[in-house]
Every structure is written in structure tokens, then in C-alpha cells.
Design a protein around this motif. Structure first.
Motif, short mmCIF file in Angstrom:
data_model
loop_
_atom_site.label_atom_id
_atom_site.label_comp_id
_atom_site.label_asym_id
_atom_site.label_seq_id
_atom_site.Cartn_x
_atom_site.Cartn_y
_atom_site.Cartn_z
N LEU A 1 -7.25 2.20 -0.72
CA LEU A 1 -7.36 2.61 0.67
C LEU A 1 -8.79 2.91 1.09
CD1 LEU A 1 -4.16 4.81 0.96
CD2 LEU A 1 -4.51 2.50 1.85
N SER A 2 -9.69 3.03 0.13
CA SER A 2 -11.09 3.26 0.48
C SER A 2 -11.85 1.96 0.71
CB SER A 2 -11.79 4.08 -0.61
OG SER A 2 -11.97 3.30 -1.77
N LEU A 3 -11.18 0.83 0.47
CA LEU A 3 -11.82 -0.49 0.58
C LEU A 3 -11.43 -1.16 1.89
CD1 LEU A 3 -10.98 -1.74 -3.01
CD2 LEU A 3 -13.13 -0.76 -2.24
N ASP A 4 -12.29 -2.05 2.35
CA ASP A 4 -11.95 -2.92 3.47
C ASP A 4 -11.21 -4.12 2.92
OD1 ASP A 4 -13.10 -1.38 5.49
OD2 ASP A 4 -15.07 -2.27 5.14
N ILE A 5 -10.13 -4.49 3.59
CA ILE A 5 -9.35 -5.66 3.22
C ILE A 5 -9.28 -6.56 4.44
CG2 ILE A 5 -7.12 -6.52 2.41
CD1 ILE A 5 -6.66 -3.79 1.12
N ALA B 1 -3.85 3.55 -5.32
CA ALA B 1 -3.77 3.60 -3.86
C ALA B 1 -5.00 4.27 -3.26
CB ALA B 1 -2.51 4.35 -3.43
N THR B 2 -5.48 5.32 -3.89
CA THR B 2 -6.67 6.02 -3.38
C THR B 2 -7.87 5.09 -3.37
OG1 THR B 2 -5.84 8.13 -4.21
CG2 THR B 2 -8.19 8.00 -3.75
N LYS C 1 0.83 -1.22 0.00
CA LYS C 1 0.00 0.00 0.00
C LYS C 1 0.86 1.25 0.00
CE LYS C 1 -3.69 -2.12 2.70
NZ LYS C 1 -4.39 -2.07 3.99
N ILE C 2 1.91 1.26 0.81
CA ILE C 2 2.79 2.44 0.87
C ILE C 2 3.46 2.68 -0.47
CG2 ILE C 2 4.95 3.30 1.88
CD1 ILE C 2 3.99 1.91 4.53
N GLN C 3 3.94 1.62 -1.10
CA GLN C 3 4.57 1.79 -2.42
C GLN C 3 3.57 2.27 -3.45
OE1 GLN C 3 6.97 -1.46 -3.80
NE2 GLN C 3 8.15 -1.54 -1.90
N LEU C 4 2.34 1.78 -3.38
CA LEU C 4 1.32 2.26 -4.32
C LEU C 4 1.00 3.73 -4.09
CD1 LEU C 4 -1.14 -0.76 -4.50
CD2 LEU C 4 0.14 0.23 -6.39
N ILE C 5 0.99 4.17 -2.84
CA ILE C 5 0.76 5.59 -2.56
C ILE C 5 1.82 6.44 -3.25
CG2 ILE C 5 0.84 7.35 -0.74
CD1 ILE C 5 -0.44 5.19 1.12
N PHE D 1 0.56 -5.73 -7.90
CA PHE D 1 -0.19 -6.08 -9.11
C PHE D 1 -1.51 -6.77 -8.75
CE2 PHE D 1 -1.47 -9.22 -12.23
CZ PHE D 1 -1.59 -8.44 -13.36
N VAL D 2 -1.45 -7.75 -7.85
CA VAL D 2 -2.65 -8.50 -7.47
C VAL D 2 -3.67 -7.57 -6.81
CG1 VAL D 2 -3.54 -10.38 -6.06
CG2 VAL D 2 -1.41 -10.68 -7.31
N LEU D 3 -3.22 -6.67 -5.94
CA LEU D 3 -4.13 -5.72 -5.30
C LEU D 3 -4.81 -4.84 -6.35
CD1 LEU D 3 -2.00 -4.71 -2.20
CD2 LEU D 3 -4.25 -5.83 -2.14
N CYS D 4 -4.04 -4.33 -7.30
CA CYS D 4 -4.62 -3.48 -8.35
C CYS D 4 -5.57 -4.29 -9.24
CB CYS D 4 -3.52 -2.86 -9.19
SG CYS D 4 -2.57 -1.61 -8.30
N HIS D 5 -5.25 -5.55 -9.47
CA HIS D 5 -6.13 -6.43 -10.23
C HIS D 5 -7.50 -6.54 -9.54
CE1 HIS D 5 -7.25 -10.11 -12.49
NE2 HIS D 5 -7.78 -10.47 -11.35
#
Length: 87
Positions: A33-37, A29-30, A18-22, A71-75
Motif C-alpha cells: 500500500l506504500s507503493l504506486d501501482i 499489505a503495508t 489488497k483487501i485480502q492481504l490487509i 502471490f504475484v503482488l507479494c512477489h
């Protein structure tokens, strides 16, 4: 040169991704970060119900490095943005 400490726990891997995506991909990242994981051992690696992202800790461990996890998170975010569950 200072050695980076190894990222050992799944929570630390997710936080690092998440930090790297920010820093690198603020749009993704925006949305992320608005989603529940949350953890769910019933999914193989990661998935979504259209609203939240779920992950299997063992599956996240198998993903390997942080760039693959990003990549998987963005997917999974794309599934939500494109409303694949409403089709």
C-alpha cells in the motif's frame, strides 16, 4: 447462502487482492500500500522498476483467482524489498 458477486474489472481484482492481504498478511499489505501501482501495457503481466509496480490489465486477467494475484503482488514487493535493481 448469499452468493458473492463476480469480480469483473482488473481494478476490482487488484482492490480485492489488497483487501485480502490487509486481513491475511498485514506486513505485505503495508509495503504494497506504500507503493504506486499503475497500468503499463508493455509488461507481460506485472513488474517493478524498484520503486513502483506496473501491471498489464490483460496479464492480470490471465492470472485467474485472487489468491494467485496476491502471490504475484507479494512477489513484486519482494523484488523491491530485496533491492534487486540495485545489485
Amino acid at each position: 447462502m448469499i452468493a458473492k458477486p463476480a469480480i469483473t474489472s482488473v481494478d476490482d481484482k487488484l482492490s480485492a487482492a489488497k483487501i485480502q492481504l490487509i486481513k491475511d498478511q498485514p506486513f505485505w499489505a503495508t509495503v504494497l500500500l506504500s507503493l504506486d501501482i499503475y497500468e503499463d501495457a508493455n509488461v507481460p503481466v506485472m513488474g517493478t522498476d524498484g520503486l513502483d509496480i506496473v501491471y498489464n490489465p490483460a496479464g492480470v486477467e490471465e492470472i485467474g483467482d485472487i489468491s494467485n494475484l496476491k502471490f504475484v503482488l507479494c512477489h513484486e514487493v519482494l523484488h523491491i524489498i530485496l533491492e534487486h535493481f540495485s545489485r
